[in-house]
Motif scaffolding. Structure first.
Motif, PDB file in Angstrom:
ATOM      1  N   GLU B  97      -1.016  -1.008   5.693  1.00  0.00           N
ATOM      2  CA  GLU B  97      -2.370  -0.626   6.097  1.00  0.00           C
ATOM      3  C   GLU B  97      -2.876  -1.401   7.314  1.00  0.00           C
ATOM      4  OE1 GLU B  97      -5.027   1.375   4.304  1.00  0.00           O
ATOM      5  OE2 GLU B  97      -3.229   2.474   3.704  1.00  0.00           O
ATOM      6  N   VAL B  98      -2.535  -2.701   7.381  1.00  0.00           N
ATOM      7  CA  VAL B  98      -3.138  -3.516   8.447  1.00  0.00           C
ATOM      8  C   VAL B  98      -2.321  -3.493   9.738  1.00  0.00           C
ATOM      9  CG1 VAL B  98      -4.321  -5.055   6.859  1.00  0.00           C
ATOM     10  CG2 VAL B  98      -2.008  -5.587   7.570  1.00  0.00           C
ATOM     11  N   ASN B 104       4.204  -0.031  12.321  1.00  0.00           N
ATOM     12  CA  ASN B 104       4.765   0.599  11.133  1.00  0.00           C
ATOM     13  C   ASN B 104       6.063   1.330  11.435  1.00  0.00           C
ATOM     14  OD1 ASN B 104       3.431   0.659   8.369  1.00  0.00           O
ATOM     15  ND2 ASN B 104       1.672   0.710   9.740  1.00  0.00           N
ATOM     16  N   LYS B 140      -4.872   1.235  13.755  1.00  0.00           N
ATOM     17  CA  LYS B 140      -4.382   0.657  12.493  1.00  0.00           C
ATOM     18  C   LYS B 140      -4.380   1.734  11.410  1.00  0.00           C
ATOM     19  CE  LYS B 140      -4.399  -3.892  13.529  1.00  0.00           C
ATOM     20  NZ  LYS B 140      -5.287  -4.938  13.881  1.00  0.00           N
ATOM     21  N   TYR B 142      -5.255   1.703   8.332  1.00  0.00           N
ATOM     22  CA  TYR B 142      -6.426   1.871   7.471  1.00  0.00           C
ATOM     23  C   TYR B 142      -7.530   2.688   8.122  1.00  0.00           C
ATOM     24  CZ  TYR B 142      -8.157  -2.332   9.957  1.00  0.00           C
ATOM     25  OH  TYR B 142      -8.541  -3.238  10.915  1.00  0.00           O
ATOM     26  N   ASP B 143      -7.451   2.886   9.442  1.00  0.00           N
ATOM     27  CA  ASP B 143      -8.432   3.726  10.126  1.00  0.00           C
ATOM     28  C   ASP B 143      -7.997   5.184  10.200  1.00  0.00           C
ATOM     29  OD1 ASP B 143     -10.420   1.928  10.685  1.00  0.00           O
ATOM     30  OD2 ASP B 143      -9.451   1.190  12.514  1.00  0.00           O
ATOM     31  N   LYS B 149      -1.614   9.578   9.058  1.00  0.00           N
ATOM     32  CA  LYS B 149      -0.621   8.769   8.341  1.00  0.00           C
ATOM     33  C   LYS B 149       0.684   9.552   8.198  1.00  0.00           C
ATOM     34  CE  LYS B 149      -3.978   6.288   5.534  1.00  0.00           C
ATOM     35  NZ  LYS B 149      -4.518   6.063   4.208  1.00  0.00           N
ATOM     36  N   GLU B 271      -9.687  11.466  -1.473  1.00  0.00           N
ATOM     37  CA  GLU B 271      -9.640  11.641  -0.028  1.00  0.00           C
ATOM     38  C   GLU B 271     -10.796  12.508   0.469  1.00  0.00           C
ATOM     39  OE1 GLU B 271      -7.246  10.151   1.589  1.00  0.00           O
ATOM     40  OE2 GLU B 271      -5.799   9.695   0.013  1.00  0.00           O
TER      41      GLU B 271
END
Lengths: 363, 519
Positions: B97-98, B104, B140, B142-143, B149, B271
């Motif tokens: 996430e970070v 990633n 990032k 998490y945003d 994703k 979500e």
């Protein structure tokens, strides 16, 4: 391209049901195995393992005084393991028993400081115990509240709560409540638990708790709710249980019993409050709870077993000049083997047979 | 190496995978071709994901072989899979996430001469440009939205050099616009000569994106057809199969009594995606209301919402009309509230052990889930649950080694289901909801369950039956409500409707409102 073997050397598969006899054979076998490995360790320290084990038994059980001392070690372990049992049954990982014990002892000390000398012994002790229950309970309730409300991680939360309360007691001990040289004053006889059969009566309290906890877990609505939540939170909600509320209730109960344990250590054994009052009991009790599969009666046996090892190793140190940390090594081995054996109860290993390998090569 | 389009990239031969006594994949043969998109179609539990997980190195097949470019290979781990240029995008994303998108994507790869983020960024950007991914690499995780994703996951797999991509239900979490974007990049990848597999059960998507469709049913391979030469109807037939000619009794109740009035029911998931969208219908005592729809159309949420297990959006209404005529609004009541109000609501959920039963407990303890509150004072009930457990075991012929000892998890699926259904009908419910009540059961047990449901209907209960087998729905139910993407696409009279009619309603996204909604 090199032809690879078709399957890995060892595969794991979940076992179907195993007969009760086989399960116990594996468990007893694991204890024997740990003692055998323990022999090796003792050999390395240059001693005769059989003699060493003999000294340990002698030093922990071979005499009235020794036995009393051993039982004194077992009492808080048993009390605290009982406290942890419902949380673990619920799969709520309370590793804050250490802090809950300290909180309980702090609560009891507060009452003792206020009322010692003003009340007769029995009401004073009862009030101290009640204060320990409330203080320990609240200390357990706080992480449960956050878990229920915001799904915080209870493992970290309960662990951190330990340091807070231990710090508070440390400050009191060296500050406002200091009597001399970083110690608090000893309680009067009124605030001390009476002895029964040469040991403070804490042993009666924990044995009563064993019965109560067994009954609570097996026969009450609340015990049933705890068991269901431990297996499936969704099923619990489906059946109309309020999961968050049950968590808080159970953690209050757990903290309260830890508080009682703290009170027993305080009034029974130590006679004064210090920041190290729990002295690792809160963590060792996790071992006791797991090894006894959360069964209160088994906890009596396991806590005695660990107490024998601890006391025995003390004797070993004085009589044979073996480091006391040896007992920790043996306890560690015991834990490793006993917890490890559960793996073999739940899984079987399938080795790649030579035959299939040949068949593959032949292709 | 020259890689021709249409050449087999991967071939599966007689792949079998068992989990205990369950055969998840039964001698499956399949080939993935380069420059082609293959849809793997099948109902829930038909073995699609299991099969693909064996390509991704998560499971090892028990039997059969996997060939890459004609040579047999063994895939023991996800790393092996990557070495064979196979990449799978799972339903649940595995991202840090970070970290940023780029971080990633390059995570876990050993780069020569240390980490050069600028260089990595450039390479990742190159991949994005080639296939048309739109993504901010410095964002990032998490945003990110779910769709972003997913993009990161796909690029991650491409960055590792995958030529064979497996996407497990990629559109389940996407909006229609995002789905269109995803399909566009999938077509770009296909044009680049990659072999793609998309696991799905949405027929319209199958028709839109794939070149070939392979159908699985109950762990068995049914066949592969060219998308251009098939139709949604034909695929439905393959997917659902032609069940043995059924003959379920459908007696008529003397009178129908309105029991539930659902109005504007809307439920969102975590979500924020609408799982139920403005659902309205009525259920009557004395009838079985079937609920049809492709898996994941909101059936689960519908039943859970009525049972008080879902958070309802504002404006939703669940009105319960008791047999004595009193009305009770169930909006935002908890299951405990519903019990305390004396509403006899029974629910047989889809996931038996995840909800409804406790796998680690014996039959009596599981019956006690419903009765434990009847005990005196602090004590849990014992006598009632014991008697009831024995009655259920006798009446429904549950086979168990020991009613008070054997954990439910050790019993066969049919016996487990009998315990659950038996418990739920034991207290004479006014509403009985079942989700996939016969999934995984043999034909005899299935019929036993159908008879139990019909008996409840004749007793005056309002039965809501969520099912997947259209033949059964048509034979068993009085009316059938069809869900599509969380919306009601129609309510049909089961006596006159046809499978084709329902199948069409199941796949008509958003539309179909004009369908008959009387009854």
């Amino acid at each position: 391209m090199k032809h690879e073997a078709n399957t890995p050397l060892i595969r794991l598969a979940k076992r179907d049901a195993m007969s009760g006899g086989a399960i116990w054979a594996i468990r007893v076998g694991s204890i024997v195995l740990s003692l055998l490995i323990g022999c090796l360790v003792i050999l390395i320290t240059g001693n005769n393992p059989f003699k060493a084990y003999g000294v340990m038994i002698q030093g922990s059980l071979g005499g009235k005084v020794y036995l009393q001392q051993t039982i004194k070690i077992a009492i808080p372990l048993l009390g605290c393991a009982l406290a942890i049992a419902p949380c673990f049954k619920m799969r709520f990982w309370n590793i804050g028993a250490e802090g809950q014990i300290t909180a309980g002892a702090l609560g009891a000390t507060l009452i003792a400081r206020l009322l010692d000398g003003k009340l007769p012994s029995l009401p004073l002790l009862l009030l101290m115990c009640l204060a320990a229950i409330v203080a320990g309970g609240i200390w357990g309730l706080i992480p449960a509240f956050f878990k229920a409300k915001w799904n915080s991680n209870e493992t970290l939360f309960t662990l951190m709560m330990n340091y807070i309360i231990i710090g508070v007691v440390g400050w009191l001990q060296n500050g406002p409540w200091e009597a001399r040289q970083g110690r608090m004053a000893q309680f009067s006889k009124d605030a001390t638990l009476p002895k029964v059969l040469g040991i403070h009566c804490g042993w009666i309290i924990v044995l009563v708790l064993v019965l109560l906890m067994f009954f609570y877990m097996r026969y009450t609505k609340q015990g049933f709710e705890i068991a269901v939540i431990g297996d499936s939170k969704n099923t619990a909600s489906y059946a109309g249980m309020k999961v968050g509320y049950v968590m808080m209730r159970t953690m209050f109960l757990s903290g309260a019993i830890c508080g009682i344990t703290g009170f027993i250590i305080l009034s029974g054994a130590n006679g004064t409050l210090a920041s190290n009052i729990a002295n690792g009991v809160g963590f060792t009790a996790i071992t006791v709870a797991w090894l006894s599969q959360l069964n209160p009666f088994a906890m009596i046996v396991i806590s005695m077993m660990l107490a024998i090892l601890t006391k025995g190793a003390d004797t070993l140190q004085t009589q044979m000049n073996v480091p006391a940390s040896l007992s920790n090594i043996i306890i560690g081995l015991l834990l490793f083997c006993m917890l490890g054996c559960e793996f073999f109860i739940n899984f079987k290993m399938i080795f790649r047979s030579r035959k299939t390998e040949k068949e593959v090569d032949a292709k | 190496m020259v890689r021709l389009e249409g050449q087999n990239a991967i071939e599966l031969r007689n792949i079998t995978k068992r989990f205990g006594s369950v055969v998840a994949n039964d001698r499956i043969c399949l080939s993935l071709k380069r420059g082609q998109i293959l849809s793997l179609l099948g109902e829930n539990g038909s073995g699609k994901t299991t099969l693909m997980n064996m390509l991704a190195g998560i499971y090892l097949p028990d039997e059969g072989e996997i060939l890459a470019d004609g040579k047999p290979i063994t895939i023991r781990s996800p790393k092996d899979a990557f070495d064979h240029k196979i990449g799978m995008i799972h339903q649940h994303y595995k991202l840090v996430e970070v970290f940023t998108a780029t971080q990633n994507i390059i995570l876990g790869l050993k780069a020569k001469g240390g980490l050069n983020l600028a260089e990595a960024n450039r390479k990742v950007q190159e991949i994005c440009d080639r296939y048309g991914f739109e993504i901010d690499l410095k964002k990032k995780v998490y945003d990110m939205s779910v769709s972003e994703k997913q993009t990161v996951e796909i690029v991650k797999v491409l960055y590792r050099g995958a030529d064979i991509l497996i996407l497990d239900e990629p559109t389940a979490v996407l909006t229609p616009q995002e789905t269109d974007k995803l399909f566009a990049v999938m077509r770009n990848m296909k044009a680049d000569g990659k072999a793609l597999v998309i696991i799905t059960h949405k027929l319209n998507e199958v028709m839109a994106i794939s070149d070939e469709v392979a159908v699985l049913r109950k762990g068995k391979y049914i066949g592969t057809v060219k998308t251009a030469e098939t139709s949604p109807q034909a695929l439905t037939d393959m997917m659902v199969g032609h069940a043995v000619t059924l003959n379920i009794d459908r007696p008529q109740a003397d009178e129908l009594k309105k029991r539930l009035k659902i109005g504007n029911l809307t439920v969102k998931d975590k979500e924020g995606v609408k799982k139920l969208d403005d659902v309205s219908f009525e259920a009557f005592g004395g009838e079985i209301l079937g609920v049809a729809g492709v898996a994941g159309s909101g059936q689960k949420e519908l039943l859970e919402a009525i049972a008080g297990l879902q958070k309802l959006e504002h404006g939703s209404s669940i009105l319960y009309i008791a047999p004595d005529g009193r009305e009770q609004e169930l909006y935002n009541l908890t299951p405990l509230d519903i019990i305390k109000k004396g509403i006899l609501l029974s629910f047989v959920p889809e996931d038996r052990f995840g909800m409804g039963l406790v796998g680690g407990m014996n039959i009596t303890d599981n019956i006690r889930l419903r009765t434990y509150r009847d005990g005196k004072l602090m004590l849990s009930d014992f006598a009632e649950s014991k008697a009831l457990a024995e009655k259920i075991v006798t009446d429904l012929e549950v086979v168990t080694p020991d009613i008070n000892r054997t954990p439910l998890r050790r019993l066969s699926g049919g016996n487990v289901q009998k315990v659950l259904v038996g418990r739920e009908i034991s207290f004479n419910p006014t509403i009985l909801m079942t989700a996939y009540a016969v999934r995984g059961l043999d034909i005899n047990t299935s019929y036993a369950i159908y008879n139990l449901l019909t008996a409840q209907k004749m007793r005056g209960a309002a039965v809501i039956y969520v099912g997947e087998d259209l033949d059964v729905l048509l034979e068993l139910c009085d009316r059938i409500l069809v869900l599509c993407g969380g919306k009601v696409s129609g309510v049909v009279d089961a006596k006159n409707a046809t499978k084709e009619e329902i199948g069409l309603l199941m796949t008509t996204v958003g539309g179909g409102k004009e369908a008959t909604n009387e009854a």
